[in-house]
Design a protein around this motif. Structure first.
Motif, PDB file in Angstrom:
ATOM      1  N   LYS A  72     -30.364 -28.820   6.878  1.00  0.00           N
ATOM      2  CA  LYS A  72     -28.919 -28.898   6.636  1.00  0.00           C
ATOM      3  C   LYS A  72     -28.476 -27.633   5.908  1.00  0.00           C
ATOM      4  CE  LYS A  72     -28.850 -33.842   5.595  1.00  0.00           C
ATOM      5  NZ  LYS A  72     -28.399 -34.750   4.526  1.00  0.00           N
ATOM      6  N   ALA A  73     -27.683 -26.815   6.568  1.00  0.00           N
ATOM      7  CA  ALA A  73     -27.272 -25.548   5.961  1.00  0.00           C
ATOM      8  C   ALA A  73     -25.900 -25.145   6.477  1.00  0.00           C
ATOM      9  CB  ALA A  73     -28.283 -24.455   6.295  1.00  0.00           C
ATOM     10  N   ASP A  74     -25.044 -24.666   5.571  1.00  0.00           N
ATOM     11  CA  ASP A  74     -23.739 -24.142   5.963  1.00  0.00           C
ATOM     12  C   ASP A  74     -23.459 -22.833   5.255  1.00  0.00           C
ATOM     13  OD1 ASP A  74     -22.367 -26.098   7.765  1.00  0.00           O
ATOM     14  OD2 ASP A  74     -22.888 -27.462   6.123  1.00  0.00           O
ATOM     15  N   PHE A  75     -23.075 -21.862   6.056  1.00  0.00           N
ATOM     16  CA  PHE A  75     -22.618 -20.577   5.529  1.00  0.00           C
ATOM     17  C   PHE A  75     -21.305 -20.790   4.769  1.00  0.00           C
ATOM     18  CE2 PHE A  75     -19.846 -16.829   6.467  1.00  0.00           C
ATOM     19  CZ  PHE A  75     -20.569 -15.847   5.811  1.00  0.00           C
ATOM     20  N   ARG A  76     -21.196 -20.174   3.594  1.00  0.00           N
ATOM     21  CA  ARG A  76     -19.955 -20.243   2.803  1.00  0.00           C
ATOM     22  C   ARG A  76     -19.421 -18.831   2.634  1.00  0.00           C
ATOM     23  NH1 ARG A  76     -18.906 -25.280   3.862  1.00  0.00           N
ATOM     24  NH2 ARG A  76     -20.387 -26.759   2.989  1.00  0.00           N
ATOM     25  N   ALA A  77     -18.246 -18.584   3.219  1.00  0.00           N
ATOM     26  CA  ALA A  77     -17.703 -17.229   3.293  1.00  0.00           C
ATOM     27  C   ALA A  77     -16.922 -16.857   2.042  1.00  0.00           C
ATOM     28  CB  ALA A  77     -16.800 -17.117   4.511  1.00  0.00           C
ATOM     29  N   THR A  78     -17.116 -15.608   1.577  1.00  0.00           N
ATOM     30  CA  THR A  78     -16.375 -15.108   0.418  1.00  0.00           C
ATOM     31  C   THR A  78     -15.609 -13.820   0.738  1.00  0.00           C
ATOM     32  OG1 THR A  78     -18.281 -13.839  -0.359  1.00  0.00           O
ATOM     33  CG2 THR A  78     -18.062 -16.105  -1.188  1.00  0.00           C
ATOM     34  N   GLY A  79     -15.590 -13.432   2.013  1.00  0.00           N
ATOM     35  CA  GLY A  79     -14.831 -12.247   2.434  1.00  0.00           C
ATOM     36  C   GLY A  79     -14.127 -12.537   3.752  1.00  0.00           C
ATOM     37  N   GLN A  80     -13.186 -11.661   4.117  1.00  0.00           N
ATOM     38  CA  GLN A  80     -12.309 -12.039   5.242  1.00  0.00           C
ATOM     39  C   GLN A  80     -13.026 -12.169   6.575  1.00  0.00           C
ATOM     40  OE1 GLN A  80     -11.636  -9.431   3.262  1.00  0.00           O
ATOM     41  NE2 GLN A  80     -11.517  -7.556   4.479  1.00  0.00           N
ATOM     42  N   THR A  81     -13.976 -11.293   6.870  1.00  0.00           N
ATOM     43  CA  THR A  81     -14.673 -11.422   8.152  1.00  0.00           C
ATOM     44  C   THR A  81     -15.493 -12.709   8.181  1.00  0.00           C
ATOM     45  OG1 THR A  81     -14.734  -9.026   8.428  1.00  0.00           O
ATOM     46  CG2 THR A  81     -16.256 -10.293   9.761  1.00  0.00           C
ATOM     47  N   GLY A  82     -16.184 -12.977   7.087  1.00  0.00           N
ATOM     48  CA  GLY A  82     -16.951 -14.213   6.993  1.00  0.00           C
ATOM     49  C   GLY A  82     -16.072 -15.446   7.179  1.00  0.00           C
ATOM     50  N   ILE A  83     -14.875 -15.401   6.623  1.00  0.00           N
ATOM     51  CA  ILE A  83     -13.962 -16.548   6.749  1.00  0.00           C
ATOM     52  C   ILE A  83     -13.572 -16.761   8.210  1.00  0.00           C
ATOM     53  CG2 ILE A  83     -11.655 -17.410   6.179  1.00  0.00           C
ATOM     54  CD1 ILE A  83     -11.959 -15.888   3.466  1.00  0.00           C
ATOM     55  N   LEU A  84     -13.289 -15.672   8.916  1.00  0.00           N
ATOM     56  CA  LEU A  84     -12.919 -15.802  10.323  1.00  0.00           C
ATOM     57  C   LEU A  84     -14.118 -16.274  11.152  1.00  0.00           C
ATOM     58  CD1 LEU A  84     -10.670 -12.632  10.630  1.00  0.00           C
ATOM     59  CD2 LEU A  84      -9.914 -15.015  10.607  1.00  0.00           C
ATOM     60  N   ILE A  85     -15.318 -15.888  10.732  1.00  0.00           N
ATOM     61  CA  ILE A  85     -16.518 -16.309  11.467  1.00  0.00           C
ATOM     62  C   ILE A  85     -16.788 -17.800  11.301  1.00  0.00           C
ATOM     63  CG2 ILE A  85     -19.054 -16.106  11.486  1.00  0.00           C
ATOM     64  CD1 ILE A  85     -18.651 -13.064  11.131  1.00  0.00           C
ATOM     65  N   CYS A  86     -16.521 -18.320  10.105  1.00  0.00           N
ATOM     66  CA  CYS A  86     -16.850 -19.743   9.930  1.00  0.00           C
ATOM     67  C   CYS A  86     -15.616 -20.632   9.823  1.00  0.00           C
ATOM     68  CB  CYS A  86     -17.807 -19.946   8.762  1.00  0.00           C
ATOM     69  SG  CYS A  86     -17.055 -19.892   7.158  1.00  0.00           S
ATOM     70  N   GLY A  87     -14.430 -20.029   9.849  1.00  0.00           N
ATOM     71  CA  GLY A  87     -13.205 -20.834   9.886  1.00  0.00           C
ATOM     72  C   GLY A  87     -12.721 -21.316   8.540  1.00  0.00           C
ATOM     73  N   ASP A  88     -13.428 -20.930   7.467  1.00  0.00           N
ATOM     74  CA  ASP A  88     -13.069 -21.432   6.144  1.00  0.00           C
ATOM     75  C   ASP A  88     -13.685 -20.509   5.094  1.00  0.00           C
ATOM     76  OD1 ASP A  88     -11.959 -23.109   4.303  1.00  0.00           O
ATOM     77  OD2 ASP A  88     -12.931 -24.914   5.050  1.00  0.00           O
ATOM     78  N   GLY A  89     -13.239 -20.624   3.846  1.00  0.00           N
ATOM     79  CA  GLY A  89     -13.813 -19.804   2.785  1.00  0.00           C
ATOM     80  C   GLY A  89     -12.749 -19.269   1.834  1.00  0.00           C
ATOM     81  N   VAL A  90     -13.177 -18.418   0.909  1.00  0.00           N
ATOM     82  CA  VAL A  90     -12.261 -17.802  -0.062  1.00  0.00           C
ATOM     83  C   VAL A  90     -12.553 -16.305  -0.135  1.00  0.00           C
ATOM     84  CG1 VAL A  90     -11.506 -17.693  -2.468  1.00  0.00           C
ATOM     85  CG2 VAL A  90     -12.175 -19.884  -1.502  1.00  0.00           C
ATOM     86  N   SER A  91     -11.540 -15.486   0.042  1.00  0.00           N
ATOM     87  CA  SER A  91     -11.673 -14.042  -0.111  1.00  0.00           C
ATOM     88  C   SER A  91     -11.722 -13.757  -1.613  1.00  0.00           C
ATOM     89  CB  SER A  91     -10.485 -13.360   0.561  1.00  0.00           C
ATOM     90  OG  SER A  91     -10.724 -11.990   0.712  1.00  0.00           O
ATOM     91  N   ILE A  92     -12.932 -13.737  -2.168  1.00  0.00           N
ATOM     92  CA  ILE A  92     -13.115 -13.874  -3.612  1.00  0.00           C
ATOM     93  C   ILE A  92     -12.596 -12.661  -4.393  1.00  0.00           C
ATOM     94  CG2 ILE A  92     -15.477 -12.936  -3.802  1.00  0.00           C
ATOM     95  CD1 ILE A  92     -14.218 -16.220  -5.337  1.00  0.00           C
ATOM     96  N   ASP A  93     -12.613 -11.476  -3.777  1.00  0.00           N
ATOM     97  CA  ASP A  93     -12.144 -10.313  -4.527  1.00  0.00           C
ATOM     98  C   ASP A  93     -10.625 -10.284  -4.659  1.00  0.00           C
ATOM     99  OD1 ASP A  93     -11.462  -9.593  -1.985  1.00  0.00           O
ATOM    100  OD2 ASP A  93     -12.815  -7.882  -1.870  1.00  0.00           O
ATOM    101  N   ALA A  94      -9.937 -11.197  -3.975  1.00  0.00           N
ATOM    102  CA  ALA A  94      -8.483 -11.249  -4.063  1.00  0.00           C
ATOM    103  C   ALA A  94      -7.989 -12.378  -4.969  1.00  0.00           C
ATOM    104  CB  ALA A  94      -7.882 -11.412  -2.668  1.00  0.00           C
ATOM    105  N   VAL A  95      -8.934 -13.107  -5.571  1.00  0.00           N
ATOM    106  CA  VAL A  95      -8.582 -14.190  -6.491  1.00  0.00           C
ATOM    107  C   VAL A  95      -8.209 -13.590  -7.856  1.00  0.00           C
ATOM    108  CG1 VAL A  95      -9.583 -16.147  -7.761  1.00  0.00           C
ATOM    109  CG2 VAL A  95     -10.030 -15.887  -5.317  1.00  0.00           C
ATOM    110  N   VAL A  96      -7.305 -14.231  -8.583  1.00  0.00           N
ATOM    111  CA  VAL A  96      -6.972 -13.779  -9.936  1.00  0.00           C
ATOM    112  C   VAL A  96      -8.204 -13.914 -10.831  1.00  0.00           C
ATOM    113  CG1 VAL A  96      -5.607 -14.369 -11.978  1.00  0.00           C
ATOM    114  CG2 VAL A  96      -4.507 -14.208  -9.736  1.00  0.00           C
TER     115      VAL A  96
END
Lengths: 366, 366
Positions: A202-226
């Motif tokens: 059981k494994a899921d990729f967790r995206a923290t950048g924009q390309t990763g988010i588009l690849i998995c459909g979800d995530g947080v662009s972490i460098d743009a968070v306050v």
């Protein structure tokens, strides 16, 4: 150009949109909804293949999510997918048009806007990782509202995260950390997810950048968070889960990068990692963007990450090293990897050349 | 209530503002302009003295910048300054009304708005460190534009900082770091600035939090900056300067705080400190807001800060420890400070009880 992307059916419906009121309709990204697939990958007028690297990443990692590509006149990129009009894509079931190309000079051109608008008329949501927001283009905002479509500006998360609480969460977490920026952290974690899923883990990729988010459909662009909410955003990205489930978290930056280390440390603490993988690119002569800064030694980089990660999980350990050896020939790469393996006492692979099986093998011990 | 804050001259001019158009007029804070003094300190309807602690900090550190205080009916706080109407404050030369009180429930009440608007009519700018922005209140935004006044929402910096470049800057820098949040970093750095200036040394406090910004009229609320720009914002806060000039930089958070360490590390790298001062509060039983996390040992905290700070300045060193001993009696405090001094081999003082002379003495060696 019209032939490439739209039939007359779309164009005759186009003029109606100009009459729409301009009500507030922010990007849907704030609301934590996942991007729906299948995708139509929009390459626009990409000036070369590199300009479409986001689309290329999506096509590589999620081939069965992509119904085709849409290219405008003058487009120099090609993903090898079927070229489609918007109508064809809609009929093939495309749920989202993904802008997988960098926009020239930061401007979303009129040509693009017409296509994006028409895609919404045909039932598609829009997703993009651009610096400019789709939701800031009034006609797109209005069309999205009128047609009930969603705009995903994945580079721009909302500020509505909680401050991190640091509490132990169930489930397992692996995080990629790096000696520098852009050393293969996304590729490595996606490869680990794929290898684990192939083994029935059981494994899921967790995206923290924009390309990763588009690849998995979800995530947080972490460098743009306050800043106050970096770790809290990562905690919300990887919540409590089954005890045998692994979140495979994309890393960002490096503790040794003088511009971005704060992002990397906040991510490290929020991730509460059980397992770390060090990513490295051996041909770098200095830290990316910082000509006066040399790269850290691998061992120093591992020690610093372990020391910081232990604050939130004393049992954290490294399970391997992933090296991008693209600049080395086969023999040089093998020698380099063997040398690192000897030095750190852990599996050392090039995920692109050799896969990540040796690293995944170590997860049983964590 | 009217007696306390405004004459009829203000009230008769009040109704005009309702007719103003609501053009875009964002907070001035984004434009890097300093807040002008003298200040009128607005305490509103503070429910107790603690609710007005921002105003209290300003009155303590900048007594000659404060012409008086303005209190509404039911206000339970008192700074010991002269109570003034807006007219009296304007005549005494007040340039800025500073909201030095927390607003109840995050709402800027109608009573407050009327006062703030009237202050602008009388020639004052407005400054506040509230979670809500003054610039988000339409009537205040409109009045500011109409009367040519400025709104300083100091908790909300703009995103327009550059990414940090890590290059060596001329001049000297001291940064306060902490074992935890809220352990006296602002107090310590303001005390060091005062002691240095009293000795004729060139020193300026550089604020990184909202109260510090209101105290010195300038700065960046660093925890509200977008993550990518934490270090870059600090670089812009403390630019190149005379080789014998010291920037005395207010610290934030702690490398050992699981919620905020990313902010602290970005601040540490951006500061490029020559000298560090460790701040500590010995009565804490756990990290602030994190009941499951204990405080680090002083020596471990110093080692971690030094290791991280050396990335951008290998010559960085600690020059002292500042302890808030408010919870200890005089004998206990003296024993505690002597013990720390023995342990770390550096001056250890309570800035409030004993001043910071012993720490400033060490700066000659840096």
């Amino acid at each position: 150009m019209g032939k490439l992307w739209a039939s007359s059916r779309v164009l005759t419906r186009f003029s109606r949109l100009c009459k729409l009121s301009n009500k507030t309709n922010d990007s849907e990204w704030a609301k934590g909804m996942a991007i729906e697939h299948p995708y139509l990958l929009f390459l626009g007028d990409a000036k070369d293949q590199l300009a479409a690297k986001t689309a290329q990443g999506i096509a590589h990692w999620r081939p069965d999510w992509c119904v085709g590509q849409l290219r405008l006149e003058g487009c120099k990129a090609d993903l090898g997918l079927r070229d489609m009009t918007l109508d064809e894509a809609a009929e093939a079931g495309a749920r989202t048009l993904v802008v997988g190309v960098a926009n020239r000079g930061g401007v979303i051109s009129d040509d693009w806007i017409t296509v994006l608008e028409a895609a919404m008329i045909l039932g598609m949501d829009l997703a993009a990782g651009l610096h400019n927001r789709l939701a800031d283009v009034p006609v797109l905002k209005a069309a999205a509202e009128h047609h009930g479509r969603r705009l995903f500006d994945v580079r721009h998360p909302s500020d509505s995260f909680a401050v991190a609480n640091g509490r132990k969460r169930s489930g397992k977490r692996l995080l990629a950390v790096g000696t520098d920026c852009s050393v293969g952290k996304m590729y490595t974690t996606l490869a680990i997810e794929k290898e684990m899923q192939a083994r029935g883990m059981k494994a899921d990729f967790r995206a923290t950048g924009q390309t990763g988010i588009l690849i998995c459909g979800d995530g947080v662009s972490i460098d743009a968070v306050v800043a106050d909410f970096i770790s809290g955003a990562v905690e919300s990205l990887t919540p409590e889960t089954d005890s045998d489930h692994w979140d495979i978290i994309e890393g960002q930056g490096s503790l040794f990068h003088a511009s971005y280390a704060g992002v990397s440390l906040g991510l490290l603490h929020g991730a509460q990692a059980d397992a770390l993988v060090l990513c490295h690119e051996p041909s770098r002569t200095h830290m990316r963007g910082l000509p006066e800064y040399s790269l850290p030694a691998l061992k120093d980089c591992m020690d610093a990450n372990l020391a910081a990660a232990r604050l939130v999980n004393p049992a954290v350990r490294f399970v391997g090293v992933a090296v991008n050896t693209a600049a080395l020939d086969e023999a040089e790469a093998a020698a380099y990897l063997a040398g690192v393996e000897e030095e750190v006492g852990l599996p050392c692979v090039d995920p692109f050349r050799h896969g990540v099986a040796a690293i995944v093998d170590r997860l049983d011990e964590v």
